[in-house]
Scaffold this motif. Structure first.
Motif, PDB file in Angstrom:
ATOM      1  N   THR A 316      -0.614   2.742  -7.359  1.00 53.54           N
ATOM      2  CA  THR A 316      -1.211   2.219  -6.136  1.00 53.54           C
ATOM      3  C   THR A 316      -0.410   1.038  -5.625  1.00 53.54           C
ATOM      4  OG1 THR A 316      -3.199   1.217  -5.170  1.00 53.54           O
ATOM      5  CG2 THR A 316      -2.801   0.800  -7.502  1.00 53.54           C
ATOM      6  N   SER A 318      -1.212  -0.003  -1.990  1.00 55.21           N
ATOM      7  CA  SER A 318      -1.739  -0.276  -0.653  1.00 55.21           C
ATOM      8  C   SER A 318      -2.683  -1.469  -0.605  1.00 55.21           C
ATOM      9  CB  SER A 318      -2.492   0.956  -0.130  1.00 55.21           C
ATOM     10  OG  SER A 318      -3.717   1.099  -0.820  1.00 55.21           O
ATOM     11  N   ARG A 320      -5.802  -1.255  -1.615  1.00 55.33           N
ATOM     12  CA  ARG A 320      -7.182  -0.756  -1.644  1.00 55.33           C
ATOM     13  C   ARG A 320      -7.641  -0.520  -3.081  1.00 55.33           C
ATOM     14  NH1 ARG A 320      -6.411   3.939   2.823  1.00 55.33           N
ATOM     15  NH2 ARG A 320      -4.653   4.306   1.419  1.00 55.33           N
ATOM     16  N   VAL A 322      -9.049   1.548  -6.099  1.00 55.44           N
ATOM     17  CA  VAL A 322      -9.081   2.937  -6.554  1.00 55.44           C
ATOM     18  C   VAL A 322     -10.083   3.023  -7.701  1.00 55.44           C
ATOM     19  CG1 VAL A 322      -7.773   4.831  -7.579  1.00 55.44           C
ATOM     20  CG2 VAL A 322      -6.676   3.333  -5.898  1.00 55.44           C
ATOM     21  N   VAL A 332      -3.388   9.966  -9.906  1.00 54.93           N
ATOM     22  CA  VAL A 332      -3.802   9.515  -8.578  1.00 54.93           C
ATOM     23  C   VAL A 332      -2.693   8.606  -8.041  1.00 54.93           C
ATOM     24  CG1 VAL A 332      -5.492   8.225  -7.219  1.00 54.93           C
ATOM     25  CG2 VAL A 332      -6.253   9.643  -9.143  1.00 54.93           C
ATOM     26  N   GLU A 334      -1.561   6.586  -4.575  1.00 48.89           N
ATOM     27  CA  GLU A 334      -2.132   6.147  -3.311  1.00 48.89           C
ATOM     28  C   GLU A 334      -1.162   5.236  -2.594  1.00 48.89           C
ATOM     29  OE1 GLU A 334      -5.046   3.204  -1.253  1.00 48.89           O
ATOM     30  OE2 GLU A 334      -3.702   2.834  -2.921  1.00 48.89           O
ATOM     31  N   THR A 335      -0.793   5.637  -1.357  1.00 48.39           N
ATOM     32  CA  THR A 335       0.067   4.820  -0.510  1.00 48.39           C
ATOM     33  C   THR A 335      -0.661   4.545   0.796  1.00 48.39           C
ATOM     34  OG1 THR A 335       1.147   6.702   0.570  1.00 48.39           O
ATOM     35  CG2 THR A 335       2.094   5.943  -1.516  1.00 48.39           C
ATOM     36  N   ASP A 336       0.010   3.879   1.719  1.00 49.96           N
ATOM     37  CA  ASP A 336      -0.637   3.523   2.985  1.00 49.96           C
ATOM     38  C   ASP A 336      -1.058   4.742   3.796  1.00 49.96           C
ATOM     39  OD1 ASP A 336      -0.476   0.819   2.547  1.00 49.96           O
ATOM     40  OD2 ASP A 336       1.481   0.627   3.522  1.00 49.96           O
ATOM     41  N   LEU A 339      -2.569  10.233  -0.028  1.00 49.52           N
ATOM     42  CA  LEU A 339      -3.259  10.171  -1.312  1.00 49.52           C
ATOM     43  C   LEU A 339      -3.022  11.478  -2.052  1.00 49.52           C
ATOM     44  CD1 LEU A 339      -5.341   8.949  -3.329  1.00 49.52           C
ATOM     45  CD2 LEU A 339      -7.120  10.076  -1.969  1.00 49.52           C
TER      46      LEU A 339
END
Length: 366
Positions: A316, A318, A320, A322, A332, A334-336, A339
């Motif tokens: 991750t 970004s 945010r 998770v 998992v 997660e980028t800007d 997902l």
């Protein structure tokens, strides 16, 4: 016995060539065409993969480092490697596979120094055991000075089906551990990989090659004379790069030179007794990273990941949160703008998502 390179300083006439290409589609959405994996810190070391590669090669090559990368990545590479002179970052107008990239470096180096020995080491591999790596390169240079194309073969630790293999032949007289290469073999199935390990004659092909620049081009000319002529013409007049580059044969160095040269006894292998991983997918990344306190490995800020009864890998960046609940063996990422959720066992199939996005015209995501 040939004169062995010794000492702690850079090796005389040795150039470290770092091909930095490819999109690393199995590591999407972190790795993309516009920002491939070698530009990222995937191991949490504080250095990107290409920075770690150059740092590993500095003690062996000193200032003699040449990076060959795509035109789209040249500025990012220059920013990440401020100590590499800009003229030693060669920008390919378009991807033409590894032979054109390494061959261009050989043509440029051989033009200026007929005694130059180049070692080609990919920008996106992770290596542990720097002393063992340095020892292998020293011996490889020693053998290469005798006119061989030398590859560094990795000691296999399990019957991998995702790597090519090198079969050792007779030992080279006067050298500590170098041997002739009997053959290169493509990625095997599980049964054949197990049989390779049982013989003790096979090593993983990590794509590391050490060779005198002029020898590489002379060998290439035997099987691909037009490609060789094009590379030499570009080296003689770099202003012709844009004109000649699209005409060069698109082929890997293994197929262009290594395999046919092995058939005529011109290829040697030096064992590599160090840890090596090409981070081919998120499963291999999980196995490479140090294990934390819990069953979930986090690349990024661990404070941004909360888990309950889950295991796997979270990447991750970004900012945010998770959260995982009741998921086992999960990846998992997660980028800007994307997902990814997958099982670790299906990590190789992530590239199919990239192919589907391209087919749908979503180049902005690939």
């Amino acid at each position: 016995m040939s004169e062995r390179v010794t000492g702690l300083g850079p090796i005389d006439n040795f150039w470290a060539v770092v091909p930095a290409g490819g999109a690393g589609t199995r590591l999407w959405p972190v790795s993309r065409a516009g920002s491939p994996k070698f530009l990222h810190d995937l191991t949490g070391s504080g250095a990107t993969l290409i920075q770690a590669t150059v740092e590993r090669l500095r003690p062996l090559a000193g200032e003699r480092v040449m990076v060959v990368t795509g035109a789209a990545h040249a500025e990012a590479v220059a920013e990440q490697l401020p100590d590499v002179p800009r003229e030693q970052i060669v920008a390919e107008p378009s991807p033409r596979d590894s032979m054109a990239a390494i061959g261009l470096a050989a043509a440029l180096l051989g033009r200026d120094d007929p005694d130059a020995v180049l070692g080609s080491f990919a920008a996106d591999h992770v290596i542990t055991g720097p002393e063992a790596f340095a020892a292998a390169v020293h011996e490889a240079v020693d053998v290469a000075r005798e006119g061989y194309l030398v590859t560094i073969g990795i000691e296999p630790t399990f019957p991998a089906t995702g790597f090519g293999y090198i079969q050792e032949g007779a030992r080279l007289p006067g050298h500590q551990s170098a041997a002739r290469v009997r053959q290169f073999v493509e990625k095997p199935d599980a049964e054949r990989a197990a049989s390779y390990l049982a013989t003790g004659e096979f090593r993983w092909n990590a794509g590391m090659f050490v060779v005198r620049a002029t020898v590489l081009l002379d060998l290439l000319a035997q099987w691909h004379p037009m490609l060789t002529a094009g590379l030499r013409a570009i080296a003689a007049d770099p202003a012709r790069l844009g004109e000649l580059w699209p005409t060069l044969t698109k082929i890997a160095i293994d197929h262009a030179v290594a395999e046919p040269a092995a058939d005529i006894g011109r290829v040697a292998v030096v064992p590599g007794a160090f840890g090596w991983d090409d981070i081919g997918d998120f499963k291999s990344l999980t196995e490479l990273l140090p294990k934390g306190d819990g069953p979930v490995t986090v690349v990024g800020d661990p404070e941004q990941v909360q888990t309950i009864d889950s295991a796997g890998l979270v990447v991750t960046n970004s900012g945010r949160l998770v959260a995982l609940v009741g998921l086992d063996d999960v990846v998992v990422v997660e980028t800007d703008d994307a997902l990814l959720v997958a099982s670790r066992e299906r990590a190789q199939d992530v590239k199919q998502i990239v192919e589907a996005l391209k087919a749908a015209g979503r180049e902005d995501l690939t």
